[in-house]
Design a protein around this motif. Structure first.
Motif, short mmCIF file in Angstrom:
data_model
loop_
_atom_site.label_atom_id
_atom_site.label_comp_id
_atom_site.label_asym_id
_atom_site.label_seq_id
_atom_site.Cartn_x
_atom_site.Cartn_y
_atom_site.Cartn_z
N PRO A 48 0.82 -1.22 0.00
CA PRO A 48 0.00 0.00 0.00
C PRO A 48 0.85 1.27 0.00
O PRO A 48 0.56 2.22 -0.73
N ALA A 49 1.90 1.29 0.81
CA ALA A 49 2.76 2.48 0.87
C ALA A 49 3.42 2.74 -0.47
O ALA A 49 3.50 3.88 -0.93
N ALA A 50 3.90 1.69 -1.12
CA ALA A 50 4.55 1.85 -2.43
C ALA A 50 3.54 2.34 -3.46
O ALA A 50 3.85 3.22 -4.26
N PHE A 51 2.33 1.78 -3.43
CA PHE A 51 1.32 2.20 -4.41
C PHE A 51 0.97 3.68 -4.23
O PHE A 51 0.85 4.43 -5.20
N LYS B 77 -8.39 4.86 -3.76
CA LYS B 77 -9.57 5.10 -2.93
C LYS B 77 -9.94 3.84 -2.14
O LYS B 77 -10.24 3.91 -0.95
N LEU B 78 -9.87 2.67 -2.79
CA LEU B 78 -10.17 1.42 -2.11
C LEU B 78 -9.17 1.15 -0.99
O LEU B 78 -9.55 0.73 0.11
N LEU B 79 -7.88 1.41 -1.25
CA LEU B 79 -6.87 1.27 -0.20
C LEU B 79 -7.17 2.18 0.99
O LEU B 79 -7.07 1.75 2.14
N GLU B 80 -7.51 3.42 0.70
CA GLU B 80 -7.80 4.37 1.77
C GLU B 80 -9.04 3.96 2.57
O GLU B 80 -9.08 4.09 3.79
N GLU B 81 -10.06 3.41 1.88
CA GLU B 81 -11.24 2.92 2.58
C GLU B 81 -10.89 1.75 3.49
O GLU B 81 -11.37 1.67 4.63
N CYS B 82 -10.06 0.85 3.01
CA CYS B 82 -9.63 -0.29 3.81
C CYS B 82 -8.87 0.17 5.05
O CYS B 82 -9.08 -0.33 6.15
N GLU B 83 -7.98 1.13 4.87
CA GLU B 83 -7.22 1.65 5.99
C GLU B 83 -8.11 2.36 7.01
O GLU B 83 -7.93 2.23 8.21
N ALA B 84 -9.10 3.11 6.51
CA ALA B 84 -10.00 3.83 7.40
C ALA B 84 -10.86 2.85 8.22
O ALA B 84 -11.23 3.15 9.36
N GLN B 85 -11.14 1.69 7.65
CA GLN B 85 -11.93 0.68 8.36
C GLN B 85 -11.06 -0.23 9.22
O GLN B 85 -11.55 -1.15 9.84
N GLY B 86 -9.73 0.04 9.17
CA GLY B 86 -8.83 -0.77 9.96
C GLY B 86 -8.48 -2.09 9.31
O GLY B 86 -7.98 -3.00 9.95
N SER B 87 -8.78 -2.21 8.02
CA SER B 87 -8.48 -3.45 7.29
C SER B 87 -7.05 -3.51 6.86
O SER B 87 -6.42 -2.55 6.64
N GLN C 231 1.54 9.39 -5.97
CA GLN C 231 1.96 10.75 -5.60
C GLN C 231 3.07 11.27 -6.50
O GLN C 231 3.15 12.47 -6.77
N ARG C 232 3.95 10.39 -6.94
CA ARG C 232 5.15 10.81 -7.69
C ARG C 232 4.90 10.94 -9.20
O ARG C 232 5.83 11.16 -9.95
N HIS C 233 3.66 10.79 -9.61
CA HIS C 233 3.38 10.82 -11.04
C HIS C 233 3.91 12.11 -11.68
O HIS C 233 3.90 13.17 -11.04
N PRO C 234 4.36 12.01 -12.91
CA PRO C 234 4.88 13.19 -13.60
C PRO C 234 3.87 13.88 -14.51
O PRO C 234 4.23 14.80 -15.26
N PHE C 235 2.63 13.43 -14.49
CA PHE C 235 1.64 13.96 -15.43
C PHE C 235 1.30 15.42 -15.11
O PHE C 235 1.15 15.79 -13.96
N SER C 236 1.15 16.20 -16.16
CA SER C 236 0.74 17.59 -16.00
C SER C 236 -0.76 17.65 -15.73
O SER C 236 -1.48 16.67 -15.96
N GLU C 237 -1.23 18.79 -15.28
CA GLU C 237 -2.67 18.96 -15.06
C GLU C 237 -3.44 18.76 -16.36
O GLU C 237 -4.51 18.15 -16.36
N ALA C 238 -2.90 19.25 -17.46
CA ALA C 238 -3.56 19.08 -18.76
C ALA C 238 -3.64 17.59 -19.12
O ALA C 238 -4.67 17.13 -19.64
N GLN C 239 -2.58 16.84 -18.85
CA GLN C 239 -2.61 15.41 -19.13
C GLN C 239 -3.61 14.70 -18.23
O GLN C 239 -4.35 13.82 -18.68
N LEU C 240 -3.66 15.07 -16.96
CA LEU C 240 -4.60 14.45 -16.03
C LEU C 240 -6.05 14.74 -16.38
O LEU C 240 -6.95 14.02 -15.94
N ASP C 241 -6.29 15.77 -17.19
CA ASP C 241 -7.64 16.05 -17.69
C ASP C 241 -8.10 14.96 -18.66
O ASP C 241 -9.28 14.91 -19.01
#
Length: 166
Positions: free
Chosen positions: A60-63, A156-166, A68-78
């Motif tokens: 999870p930490a690596a993912f 988002k699924l990882l964050e939900e699992c972490e929030a539920q203590g999974s 977070q480290r993605h190099p995509f520009s805001e225009a590309q992320l659109d």
């Protein structure tokens, strides 16, 4: 996906979740050696389904770091379907990445960071010649690709699992 979740559970993994029909599985284990987990799962899948499937795993930490480290520009992320993370079995040698860029017939923008490639498919993936086979052959590594939408759903699924203590 239900069969895949059941297999993971039968192998002793907990809180097994899948995302759509993508083959992405999130689960809990006390084992810290990802290579050992990977081997167990590959063998289990082969035994259960009768064919070998190479797995590429990230903690999870690596993912999260990868996203977070993605190099995509805001225009590309659109255009998130054109933003793709290619997960590799290892970090490619820089010369191989340079050769991939130089010999690529398309207009894709290729970034390398550790054991991931980030690719912006300028003209979309459907028409691109830069597919997994070309990447694997050029780098001498196994690869699997997920577009930015899928990466965000997994995050988002990882964050939900972490929030539920999974």
């Amino acid at each position: 996906m239900a069969d895949l979740r059941a297999l993971y559970a039968s192998l002793g993994f907990r809180e097994v979740r899948t995302l759509l029909q993508t083959g992405n599985v999130i689960f809990q284990t006390d084992e810290t050696d990802l290579a050992l987990v990977n081997s167990r799962l590959e063998a289990g899948i082969c035994d259960a389904f009768g064919f070998y499937v190479p797995l590429l795993m990230r903690s999870p930490a690596a993912f999260k770091r990868i996203c977070q480290r993605h190099p995509f520009s805001e225009a590309q992320l659109d255009e998130p379907r054109k933003c793709v993370v290619i997960f590799l079995t290892d970090a490619p040698i820089p010369q191989a990445v340079d050769a991939l860029r130089e010999n690529n017939p398309g207009r894709e923008v290729i970034f390398a960071d550790g054991s991931e490639l980030y690719v912006f498919y300028t003209d979309g993936q459907a028409r691109s010649k830069l597919d997994n086979s070309r990447i694997e052959n050029a780098l001498g590594l196994q690869a699997t690709a997920r577009n930015w939408n899928t990466c965000q759903k997994l995050l988002k699924l990882l964050e939900e699992c972490e929030a539920q203590g999974s």
